[in-house]
Every structure is written in structure tokens, then in C-alpha cells.
Scaffold this active site. Structure first.
Site, PDB file in Angstrom:
ATOM      1  N   SER A 108      62.513  47.200  81.344  1.00 37.45           N
ATOM      2  CA  SER A 108      61.536  47.649  80.349  1.00 37.45           C
ATOM      3  C   SER A 108      60.929  46.420  79.663  1.00 37.45           C
ATOM      4  CB  SER A 108      62.204  48.609  79.367  1.00 37.45           C
ATOM      5  OG  SER A 108      61.244  49.309  78.607  1.00 37.45           O
ATOM      6  N   LYS A 160      49.571  63.439  59.264  1.00 32.69           N
ATOM      7  CA  LYS A 160      50.404  62.402  58.650  1.00 32.69           C
ATOM      8  C   LYS A 160      51.890  62.631  58.884  1.00 32.69           C
ATOM      9  CE  LYS A 160      50.724  58.679  56.154  1.00 32.69           C
ATOM     10  NZ  LYS A 160      50.185  57.398  56.660  1.00 32.69           N
TER      11      LYS A 160
END
Length: 279
Positions: A108, A160
Site C-alpha cells: 500500500s 458535514k
């Protein structure tokens, strides 16, 4: 350049002595890639933590090459990109080759870092690849109610509070996250193709998030050879001096002092990242 080298270079006759050895700098990039370090984890990689080591590694006036000793299961994509880009900036400025050596794992973000090198080597048992994107968390939708706790969440902006762990998961939030993952994955794939180029010997199966051992990674073109740092450097630069550039640690990190709760959570998260590769 060290203070001694600077002084020596200004003294006529001494700067041209033939007994001064070439240098190969070694930088250790060990740990989870994360914006914040914790005294409870097995090291951490971010631009702030490794900047001093990288700068010193590329600062030798007799520098022949820089070796990156990588042992990382990945982590934050932004820090992976920042560190890799800094390595390339310094390498291009100095005009020296960069060699990467994978230890237990370069997966990764760890493989993202390795691709900053001109050549990549790994041990035959190293885990290499994992070209993908992952994120995870927990859902606590019933936990507060069980203990009689009322949560009050106020926002301005309808998105949000996306993926709030104390609220039921919304399908539209999951879809948004998947799109974000796809964009990050595309950036990762582009970086690997840019750095590895024609050396890649397989198609899209390279970018499924899978990992491979050293020999298979060579076959796929993810790395250039099986070997360790000592073997390769001894063959390439037999007369060079090996200089390890260690990052400077903050005082609290040296003393092992940190916020206990935050450090414990970071340690658990780091352990989970290593555990994905059986380490």
C-alpha cells in the site's frame, strides 16, 4: 555536508586527497504512514518525521546513491505522496540514483514510497504490492442509548456529519466514500505506472489490492530483483562508505511521553494495519 567536510574543502591540498571514500546513504522508513507519531507504536512515517533524515542523506558531497530501507504496511495516502515527492525532489536535485529495499512488507503506502526509487529490491519472503485503498471504522448507533446517553450533534451543511459513527450509516454516504476511494486508487495506479513504466509485466490484476512475495513481484515487474541491502550495495558500490541517516526525534518522543488515551488508540490502529499482512 558535515562541518568537518566543509572545513576540509577550504584547506588547499586536503580537499583533493585520494583517500576520501564515496558515500551511500541509507534512510530507514519503518512503520505505519500516519500524520501523527505515537510512543506506543513501532515507529511512524510522515514528512515531518523523515525530512531531517532525507535532507542529511542527500547532503553528502561524495554521494553515490541513496538507499531506502522500507518496512511499512502503508497508511495515510497524503503522507505517502508527500514523502515520495520529497525523495524525488532531492534525488533530481542531487542527480544520484535511489534504491529501495523492502524488508517484511512494502505494501500500500509502503509500496508508494518504494516507487520513489529508481530500482526496487525485496527479500524473497517480503510482501509487496497492495495497490489499493482502504478505510475502516466502527458503528456505535445503539451504544449511547444503552447507557442512557443523549448525543447532540449540530451542523451547518447537510454533509458535514457524513459517516458519523454514532448515527445510522446512510447509503449515500457509503457511495460518496467509494467514489473517494476510486479517485485515490486512480492516483495510486497512475504513480505506479509513471515510476515503473515498461517494467510492469501484467495488466489490471496488479491493481486489485493483492500482495505478492519477492520472486513473484519480480515476475510482475513490481520490483527489479530479489536481494537485500548489504548484498546489492556491496556489489554496486564495493568501495563506498555506508552512512545511515537517522531522523531527529522530538524530546517527548525520545522520553516515550505522549497523551495516554490518544497514544493507545493510535497504537491499536497501527497494530491493525500491520495485522492485515500477518505481522
Amino acid at each position: 555536508m558535515s562541518v568537518t567536510d566543509k572545513l576540509t574543502s577550504r584547506i588547499p591540498g586536503l580537499a583533493d586527497r585520494g583517500d576520501r571514500k564515496d558515500v551511500v546513504s541509507v534512510v530507514k522508513l519503518h512503520g505505519v504512514i500516519t500524520p501523527q507519531a505515537s510512543p506506543l507504536t513501532r515507529g511512524a512515517i510522515n514528512l515531518s518525521a523523515v525530512e531531517s533524515a532525507l535532507t542529511r542523506a542527500f547532503d553528502h558531497d561524495r554521494l553515490k546513491a541513496v538507499a531506502l530501507l522500507i518496512n511499512s504496511p502503508g497508511g495515510a495516502p497524503t503522507q505517502s505522496g508527500l514523502v515520495a515527492e520529497r525523495i524525488r525532489q532531492l534525488a533530481d536535485k542531487k542527480g544520484v540514483p535511489v534504491l529501495a529495499f523492502a524488508e517484511d512488507v512494502a505494501a500500500s503506502g509502503g509500496y508508494w514510497l518504494a516507487c520513489a526509487a529508481d530500482e526496487i529490491f525485496a527479500h524473497r519472503t517480503s510482501l509487496v504490492g497492495s495497490i489499493g485503498v482502504i478505510s475502516g471504522g466502527f458503528g456505535f448507533t445503539g451504544l449511547l442509548e444503552r447507557f442512557g446517553v443523549e448525543r447532540r450533534l449540530h451542523t451547518a451543511g447537510e454533509n458535514k456529519s457524513r459517516l458519523d459513527p454514532f448515527s445510522p450509516e446512510k447509503p449515500e454516504d457509503v457511495e460518496w466514500l467509494k467514489k473517494l476511494h476510486s479517485q485515490l486508487h486512480e492516483l495510486f495506479v497512475t504513480w505506479v505506472k509513471e515510476r515503473r513504466g515498461d517494467r510492469l509485466n501484467a495488466g489490471d490484476e496488479l491493481f486489485t489490492g493483492d500482495v505478492w512475495l519477492g520472486a513473484k513481484a519480480v515476475e510482475l515487474g513490481l520490483i527489479d530483483g530479489v536481494g537485500n541491502l548489504r548484498e546489492v550495495l556491496a556489489e554496486r558500490y564495493p568501495d563506498a562508505e555506508i552512512a545511515v541517516a537517522e531522523p531527529k526525534k522530538p524530546l517527548l518522543a525520545k522520553l516515550g511521553i505522549g497523551a495516554p488515551a490518544a497514544s493507545l488508540l493510535e497504537a491499536v490502529s497501527a497494530k491493525a494495519t500491520w495485522a492485515r499482512f500477518g505481522l
